[in-house]
Enzyme design. Structure first.
Site, mmCIF file in Angstrom:
data_model
loop_
_atom_site.group_PDB
_atom_site.id
_atom_site.type_symbol
_atom_site.label_atom_id
_atom_site.label_comp_id
_atom_site.label_asym_id
_atom_site.label_seq_id
_atom_site.Cartn_x
_atom_site.Cartn_y
_atom_site.Cartn_z
ATOM 1 N N GLU A 63 0.847 -1.193 0.000
ATOM 2 C CA GLU A 63 0.000 0.000 0.000
ATOM 3 C C GLU A 63 0.884 1.245 0.000
ATOM 4 O OE1 GLU A 63 -3.285 2.051 3.048
ATOM 5 O OE2 GLU A 63 -2.491 0.041 3.424
ATOM 6 N N GLU A 107 -3.232 11.020 2.815
ATOM 7 C CA GLU A 107 -4.238 10.830 3.858
ATOM 8 C C GLU A 107 -4.341 12.164 4.575
ATOM 9 O OE1 GLU A 107 -4.845 6.649 5.429
ATOM 10 O OE2 GLU A 107 -2.692 6.970 5.682
#
Length: 529
Positions: A234, A239
């Protein structure tokens, strides 16, 4: 991130849809036609010319209505399976169907041209997770080595406790259809998710259901965990909310999807966070956590009350797409000005790029577990990029630790501990029930996605004390970057081939190794070529 940091814990456990739209499946239902909302994006060349691609997005399977084949009876309601229809992993995969989605009406997902808007609360649905499609039945695959990835984002309506995320995972391009006979729905219906937390909240994994051993959540009426998890590498490019942001790679021992069982999964759902084959913590670059508290937020250097562009570059050790990943670089463009990633102000951590030296220094300064290194670090992250990754765009809140890992002090009782301060939100913020009731109208907008050689996807000026110098898009295909104190020298005060040798604020070596010349790439970066 630290062993206590669960910043990715519930990315895969977003609040899942309405009561009838809360699961994934393997067969295809026929009650609602599946029409993917279109979303264009661009591929650029050196020199700045870009070609528009006609893409689309699909909704993750976990949000969709799953029902019996040829019947409207739910296979899954709330956070519980209907064992009258399916009571084993195999029977559920065979006897349950996944239906189409009403993107705007049920999920608050809309597109326009190259722009995607994800609303937080729409009716009884909360949050969403979407994927970029190459065609009707395949995810778009990106190989980003020696490339830059650029997008524009509006986080102005994301308060404390929310996360508008854009990231990559090594899902199968077809969602697993070719591997698993019971998987008829595949990528078209958002099947096949995996990430570095090895999520066990997925309803279907690798052609089977996850009903055996399923335990409903005690604090979330829509989720639970099963015996199996879905692991893969990932790369969290983004974010963020309007208060804080983080860039975090998470490698795995094997880049592609692997299935794990129970506590051997590690990550969020296991008694031993580090028992699995993936790195659940990552090596993160959060400017606030690195002591630069005036960089990102309302009215700050990157002003989150207005849209801005995010540029991320994936630098290899030999300057080619076949080299090994050596650095991840970041800068921003807002109001026509290129803004460099700030350098760390934490004692013992230097520079403004993610490389092996930075990750080792952060590990030491913050007293973290060596999970990133143990799972191959940037080398294995590069293997995932080489294998090809799927683009994910989501909006979620956090039923685990209220998003404190992103935007507050975490752990909440460790004020003053190095690495604990991640943002300015109170430690009492982020409770999902409060966020959903008081900030339900929140949303994030991702737009103008571009990929290409370094300096091909953006343009802007550089602020130089009241004057602005214009930097043209795509003036070179060699890497552009912000000021950096990463170790690219030979150890003798001479910059190595491909290393940095100058730029605004550069304090490292300015002499290049024999046979190379220090070449100005942009005002922030000169490179030995």
């Amino acid at each position: 991130m630290s062993a206590l940091n669960s910043f990715n814990m519930y990315k895969s456990a977003l609040i899942l849809g309405s009561l009838l739209a809360t699961a994934g499946a393997q067969q295809i239902g026929t009650y609602t036609a599946e029409t993917h909302p279109s979303l264009s994006w661009s591929t650029c060349k050196s020199g700045g010319s870009c070609t528009t691609n006609s893409g689309a997005i699909t909704l993750d399977a976990n949000w969709r209505w799953v029902h019996g084949v040829n019947t409207s009876t739910n296979c899954y309601t709330g956070n519980t399976w209907n064992t009258a229809i399916c009571d084993t992993d195999a029977s559920c995969a065979q006897d349950c169907a996944l239906d189409g989605a009403d993107y705007s009406g049920t999920y608050g997902i809309t597109t326009s041209g190259n722009s995607l808007r994800l609303n937080f609360v729409t009716g009884s649905n909360v949050g969403s997770r979407t994927y970029l499609m190459a065609d009707n039945t395949h995810y778009q695959i990106f190989d980003l080595l020696n490339q830059e990835f650029t997008f524009t984002v509006d986080v102005s309506n994301l308060p404390c406790g929310l996360n508008g995320a854009l990231y990559f995972v090594t899902m199968d391009a077809d969602g697993g259809v070719s591997k698993y006979p019971n998987n008829k729905a595949g990528a078209q219906y958002g099947v096949g998710y995996c990430d570095s937390q090895c999520p066990r909240d997925l309803k279907f994994i690798a052609g089977q259901a996850n009903v055996e051993g399923w335990t409903p959540s005690t604090n979330n009426s829509n989720t639970g965990i099963g015996n199996h998890g879905s692991c893969c590498a990932e790369l969290d490019i983004w974010e963020a909310n309007s208060i804080s942001e983080a860039l975090t790679p998470h490698p795995c021992d094997t880049p592609g999807l692997t299935v794990c069982t129970a506590d051997d999964c590690g990550g969020t759902y296991s008694s031993n966070r580090y028992a699995g084959t993936c790195d659940p913590d990552g090596c993160d670059f959060n400017p606030y956590r690195l002591g630069v508290t005036d960089f990102y937020g309302s009215g700050k250097t990157v002003d989150t009350t207005k849209p801005f562009t995010v540029v991320t570059q994936f630098v290899t050790d030999d300057g080619t797409s076949s080299g090994s990943l050596s650095e991840i670089r970041r800068y921003y463009v807002q109001n026509g000005v290129v803004i460099p990633q700030p350098s760390s102000k934490i004692s013992g951590i230097s520079g403004n790029v993610i490389n092996s030296d930075f990750c080792a220094a952060e590990l030491s300064a913050f007293g973290e577990t060596a999970s990133f290194t143990n799972h191959g670090g940037l080398k294995n992250m590069g293997s995932a990029l080489e294998a090809g990754m799927v683009l994910v765009m989501s909006l979620w809140d956090d039923y685990s630790v209220n998003m404190l890992w992103l935007d507050s002090t975490y752990p909440a009782n460790e004020t003053g501990t190095p690495g604990a301060a991640r943002g300015s939100c109170p430690t009492t913020s982020g409770n999902p029930k409060t966020v959903e009731s008081q900030s339900g109208s929140s949303y994030v907008v991702f737009s103008d996605i571009k990929v290409g050689p370094f300096n091909s996807t953006f343009s802007g000026g550089t602020s130089t004390g009241g004057s602005t110098t214009t930097t043209a898009s795509g003036t070179t295909s060699t890497k552009a970057s912000t000021t950096s104190t990463s170790s690219t020298s030979t150890g003798t005060g001479v910059a190595a081939h491909w290393g940095q040798c100058g730029g605004q604020g550069w304090t490292g070596p300015t002499t290049c190794a024999s046979g190379t010349t220090c070449t100005v790439v942009n005002p922030y970066y000169s490179q030995c070529l």
